[in-house]
Design an enzyme around this catalytic site. Structure first.
Site, short mmCIF file in Angstrom:
data_model
loop_
_atom_site.label_atom_id
_atom_site.label_comp_id
_atom_site.label_asym_id
_atom_site.label_seq_id
_atom_site.Cartn_x
_atom_site.Cartn_y
_atom_site.Cartn_z
CE LYS A 97 -4.14 -1.97 2.00
NZ LYS A 97 -5.29 -1.79 2.87
CD GLU A 112 -4.18 6.16 4.31
OE1 GLU A 112 -5.37 5.91 4.63
OE2 GLU A 112 -3.70 5.81 3.23
NE ARG A 115 -8.23 -8.72 -4.35
CZ ARG A 115 -9.38 -8.32 -3.82
NH1 ARG A 115 -10.53 -8.64 -4.39
NH2 ARG A 115 -9.41 -7.58 -2.72
#
Ligand code: ADP
Ligand code: ADP
Ligand code: MG
Length: 472
Positions: A115, A199, A291
């Site tokens: 990420k 974050e 995906r």
């Protein structure tokens, strides 16, 4: 085109891939572990092979699965979602054996599966990400300093996380250090990687994601967005297309951003770019899933495009024939993930035997199912039993159709999310489109539902009334 595809996954998504293959006249190979010998995908594939060892490990055995594909003459492997879908080793092993992997390159899976790297790629492509740590956070002092700067609440995230795991909301300095250690240990258990980053916690955002299709010749398009804000514990349970909060201008801007990120990493095949949209309609990239996703069905419903078939065609080297301007969004679609869970017990998964099963039908109703009467739910896997996707011309019609379809659904023997989702479909705020990712947490009264009268109840009541009338 491929002659035979091995599907390296189980249950409904394996069945979904089998259906696409059948329409393309491709033979299918299923794999299963012992507790899955009666699973639906085993029955639907042309061939099925037991993979071991153990209930789960066999599904994760990259070398074993690729060898099996070679042995049975499969020329391609579809990874579904979960399990191996985001494992960069699978495309590498496939390449070694001359088998085509139906998905993006190993490099891009590695890049976007991290990420932090994914956020860096987004920034490079000129896309705004959620403010937070520059990269991974290693010491407590560093963490405390970053949070002082961005301000609480914050979110601690596992770099390799997915499926809602390895995420922790932290409201104050006091909770930070403990939350980091919990996030690390959860991530280690689930992904074997303890790396975390931090974050800013965006208050009351919408989760908006864009479906991407990219061929091997540089053509990249998006199929519009999905609103996946109805979540519990950061996991989606209801998904919607298109979003009720996006206007054409924002849709175009976000779609272009999603394409820019994908192009910047040379992305191929189907993928999803996930964003959070805040109250001011500012959007922030959070991650990319390399995906097919569970909720791809709502996009299929509003675009008419079979995304799994496109995945197969792209992998086979066919160019995308659809141009961006050909993509038309028509009406609305909602998906409910029908899980074997007890919403009243904090969505605790439950196992057992399905004692009765009648799926809903009629106009605008699609079932991607894994359950049937007498199916014994194995406890080793995720708890999803079926996906119910409905579509309609307007939002109101689509909600009414979902309400009608959920109440038609008969799935007995285990507790499911159906009565809870039915309650959501009756909720005034939901109907008005007044929801964000805090909806489930902020509406605990939705848990006070009564069990619904399913279609079997109605049939049995009718039979009883007839019998009584006839004096039987
Ligand atoms: P989607 O992202 O398709 O909306 P989920 O987040 O529920 O849906 O993921 C689908 C399945 O894949 C779940 O079983 C989930 O646990 C699994 N999964 C998602 N991300 C990862 C990952 N990074 N590693 C392993 N499994 C994952
Ligand atoms: P996963 O890999 O598990 O899908 P994501 O990073 O996509 O994890 O986040 C899952 C969900 O957690 C999002 O859909 C959103 O509801 C919530 N979330 C993630 N990041 C933030 C954030 N910075 N602020 C607020 N909510 C967030
Ligand atoms: Mg996500």
């Amino acid at each position: 085109m491929f002659k035979k595809v091995l599907i390296a996954n189980r249950s409904e998504i394996a069945t979904r891939v089998i259906r696409a293959c059948k329409e393309l006249d491709i033979a299918t190979v299923a794999i299963f572990s012992e507790p899955d010998s009666e699973a639906i995908h085993v029955k639907k594939a042309d061939e099925a092979y037991l993979v071991g060892p153990g209930p789960v490990e066999g599904y994760l055995n990259v070398a074993g699965i690729v060898e099996l594909a070679q042995k049975v003459g499969a020329d391609a492997i579809h990874p579904g979602y979960g399990f191996l879908a985001e494992n960069p080793k699978l495309p590498l092993f496939c390449e070694k054996k001359g088998i085509t992997f139906i998905g993006p390159s190993s490099e891009v899976i590695s890049l976007m599966g991290d990420k932090i790297e994914a956020k860096r790629s987004a920034i490079k492509a000129g896309i705004i990400t959620v403010p937070g740590s520059e990269g991974s956070v290693t010491t407590d002092e560093e963490a405390l300093k970053i949070c002082e700067n961005i301000g609480y609440p914050v979110m601690v995230k596992a770099t390799g996380g997915g499926g809602g795991r390895g995420l922790r909301v932290v409201n104050s300095r006091d909770e930070l250090i403990n939350s980091i250690s919990v996030a690390r240990s959860e991530a280690k258990g689930a992904f074997g990687n303890t790396e975390i980053f931090i974050e800013k916690y965006i208050e009351r955002p919408h989760h908006i994601e864009f479906q991407i299709l990219a061929d091997k010749y540089g053509n990249t398009i998006h199929l519009g967005e999905r609103d996946c804000s109805i979540q519990r514990r950061h996991q989606k349970i209801i998904e919607i297309a298109p979003s009720l909060i996006l206007d054409e201008k924002l849709r175009q801007k976000m779609g272009e951003a999603a394409i820019a990120i994908s192009k910047s990493v040379n992305y191929t095949n189907a993928g999803t770019v996930e964003f959070l949209v805040d109250k001011n309609n500012d959007f922030y990239f959070i991650e990319m899933n390399t995906r097919i996703q569970v909720e791809h069905t709502v996009t299929e419903a509003v675009t008419g495009i079979d995304i799994v078939k496109k995945q197969i065609e792209i992998a086979a080297g066919l160019p995308l024939e659809i141009k961006q301007e050909d993509v038309q969004i028509r009406g609305y679609a909602i998906e409910c993930r029908i899980n074997a869970e007890d919403p009243k017990k904090d969505f605790m998964p439950n196992v057992g035997k399905v004692s009765a099963y009648y799926s809903p039908g009629g106009i605008g109703v699609r079932i991607d199912g894994a359950a049937y009467k007498d199916y014994v739910i194995p406890g080793y896997f995720d708890s999803m039993l079926a996906k119910l996707t409905v579509s309609g011309m307007t939002w109101q019609e689509t909600v009414a159709r979902m309400r009608r379809s959920l109440s038609e659904f008969t799935l007995r023997g285990v507790k499911t999310t159906i009565p809870y989702q039915l309650e959501i479909m009756k909720n005034e705020k939901f109907i008005k489109g007044d929801f964000d990712t805090s909806f489930i947490a902020e509406n605990p009264q939705l848990m006070e539902y009564k069990e619904y009268r399913d279609s079997l109840d109605i049939i049995l009541a009718l039979a009883a009334a007839i019998a009584a009338h006839e004096g039987l």
